[in-house]
Design a protein around this motif. Sequence first.
Motif, PDB file in Angstrom:
ATOM      1  N   THR A   1      72.551  92.434  -3.631  1.00  0.00           N
ATOM      2  CA  THR A   1      72.829  93.406  -2.311  1.00  0.00           C
ATOM      3  C   THR A   1      74.080  92.524  -1.530  1.00  0.00           C
ATOM      4  N   SER A   2      74.833  92.333  -0.779  1.00  0.00           N
ATOM      5  CA  SER A   2      75.487  91.162   0.151  1.00  0.00           C
ATOM      6  C   SER A   2      76.180  92.218   1.557  1.00  0.00           C
ATOM      7  N   CYS A   3      77.481  93.380   0.996  1.00  0.00           N
ATOM      8  CA  CYS A   3      77.705  93.593   2.051  1.00  0.00           C
ATOM      9  C   CYS A   3      76.814  94.723   2.580  1.00  0.00           C
ATOM     10  N   GLU A   4      76.685  95.619   1.689  1.00  0.00           N
ATOM     11  CA  GLU A   4      75.613  96.697   1.652  1.00  0.00           C
ATOM     12  C   GLU A   4      76.318  97.591   2.742  1.00  0.00           C
ATOM     13  N   GLN A   5      77.859  97.780   2.723  1.00  0.00           N
ATOM     14  CA  GLN A   5      79.084  98.891   2.920  1.00  0.00           C
ATOM     15  C   GLN A   5      79.864  99.170   2.006  1.00  0.00           C
ATOM     16  N   GLY A   6      79.479  99.184   0.582  1.00  0.00           N
ATOM     17  CA  GLY A   6      80.536  99.661   0.073  1.00  0.00           C
ATOM     18  C   GLY A   6      81.658  98.796  -0.057  1.00  0.00           C
ATOM     19  N   ILE A   7      81.763  97.358  -0.012  1.00  0.00           N
ATOM     20  CA  ILE A   7      83.361  97.199   0.658  1.00  0.00           C
ATOM     21  C   ILE A   7      82.842  95.228  -0.664  1.00  0.00           C
ATOM     22  N   CYS A   8      81.857  94.650  -1.249  1.00  0.00           N
ATOM     23  CA  CYS A   8      82.304  93.468  -2.029  1.00  0.00           C
ATOM     24  C   CYS A   8      81.666  93.866  -3.734  1.00  0.00           C
ATOM     25  N   GLY A   9      81.416  94.761  -3.690  1.00  0.00           N
ATOM     26  CA  GLY A   9      80.876  94.920  -5.253  1.00  0.00           C
ATOM     27  C   GLY A   9      79.616  94.515  -5.966  1.00  0.00           C
ATOM     28  N   THR A  10      78.719  93.819  -5.338  1.00  0.00           N
ATOM     29  CA  THR A  10      77.845  92.877  -5.105  1.00  0.00           C
ATOM     30  C   THR A  10      76.651  94.044  -6.318  1.00  0.00           C
ATOM     31  N   CYS A  11      76.550  95.170  -5.883  1.00  0.00           N
ATOM     32  CA  CYS A  11      75.598  95.864  -6.618  1.00  0.00           C
ATOM     33  C   CYS A  11      76.209  96.537  -7.284  1.00  0.00           C
ATOM     34  N   VAL A  12      77.206  96.996  -8.231  1.00  0.00           N
ATOM     35  CA  VAL A  12      77.804  97.561  -8.782  1.00  0.00           C
ATOM     36  C   VAL A  12      77.126  97.808  -9.814  1.00  0.00           C
TER      37      VAL A  12
ATOM     38  N   PRO B   1      75.047 101.667  -5.310  1.00  0.00           N
ATOM     39  CA  PRO B   1      73.761 102.007  -4.917  1.00  0.00           C
ATOM     40  C   PRO B   1      73.379 101.525  -3.334  1.00  0.00           C
ATOM     41  N   CYS B   2      73.712 100.979  -2.558  1.00  0.00           N
ATOM     42  CA  CYS B   2      74.055 100.300  -1.065  1.00  0.00           C
ATOM     43  C   CYS B   2      74.593 101.457  -0.827  1.00  0.00           C
ATOM     44  N   CYS B   3      75.470 102.659  -1.044  1.00  0.00           N
ATOM     45  CA  CYS B   3      76.455 103.762   0.172  1.00  0.00           C
ATOM     46  C   CYS B   3      76.049 104.328  -0.580  1.00  0.00           C
TER      47      CYS B   3
HETATM   48 FE1  FES Z   1      78.518  95.065  -1.394  1.00  0.00          FE
HETATM   49 FE2  FES Z   1      77.023  96.847  -2.550  1.00  0.00          FE
HETATM   50  S1  FES Z   1      76.560  95.369  -1.518  1.00  0.00           S
HETATM   51  S2  FES Z   1      79.019  96.432  -2.304  1.00  0.00           S
END
Ligand code: FES
Length: 325
Positions: free
Chosen positions: A272-283, A311-313
């Motif tokens: 994860t990175s942003c943990e807010q559904g913005i960056c796409g790292t966790c797709v 899954p982060c959000c």
């Molecule tokens: Fe950035 Fe999920 S961690 S979208």
Amino acid sequence: MNTSMNTPPLAVRVQRKRLEALDICSFELVGIDAPVLPAFAAGSHIDVFLPNGLTRQYSLCNPAEERHRYVIGVLKDPASRGGSRAMHETVHEGDVLRVGPPRNQFALHEQATRSLLLAGGIGITPILCMAERLSRLDADFEMHYSARSRERMAFDGRIAQSGFADRVHRHFDDGAPAEKLDLPALLSDPDAGTHLYVCGPKGFIDAVLRTAREAGWPEARLHHEFFAAEPTTLAGDTAFELRLARSKRWIMVAPDQTATAALAAAGVPVPTSCEQGICGTCVTPVLQGTPDHRDQFLTAAEQAHNDRFTPCCSRAKSAFLVLDL
Ligand code: FES
């Protein structure tokens, strides 16, 4: 440009911290180990790994041709969960920070016959970088910059001194009616060659996209980047189950828990990175079930496929999701 997420963080020094407007500071970051920083394109952002352990994404707002520095702008958000407040209050000139390499999820289509740039508040940062780039390319563009008031308009002096000052229209929420942004009028004519870019608070982006869609703008020419996300769990959220197809495990996500937290607690960490559904790292790929998409990373069309989720959000509309994990 998308740079590998496995690239180790860079150490940078805060060369300059400057108050640009009420509650908005810019930070000029220079390399420590190497004076030449990784290249970036207009619309890119970097992850900043804050001293308090949080990671936040900030758009780069200096000209994309520059390799000796990254400049970011940070709004001190009263609803800050620790990121923007830490940048404003605990990061000073001379401090060393770690940042990730530039990533771009808001790329400029440089070949477009015309570009319409819309910035709301702190959303000016990537939009300013885009304007600099389009100006350098001698491309046709128009920029609209909305702020709540004049004292909240960051980088106004830089814009006024730029070679594209005459292409910029300023709008103020507290100004005269003629100074307010008239979206229906501005977006009424989606001519075939124009691409629209919008960045700012969620309400601003929602209003721009809604107005553009109602006026008939095609999705392929609408580009946006969010700066702050909604809370990831809401009152009324219910538990759901994650069924991991490859490891054959079932993991319950509690009502007040994110899916990434449940996975991590079960020993299945998802990056994860942003943990807010913005960056796409966790797709993460979804094989079965219907996600309750709460991110701003996937497009509406991508969300409708229901074959991946953040899954982060995001949560589940069905009782369980089968994940390719
Ligand atoms: Fe950035 Fe999920 S961690 S979208």
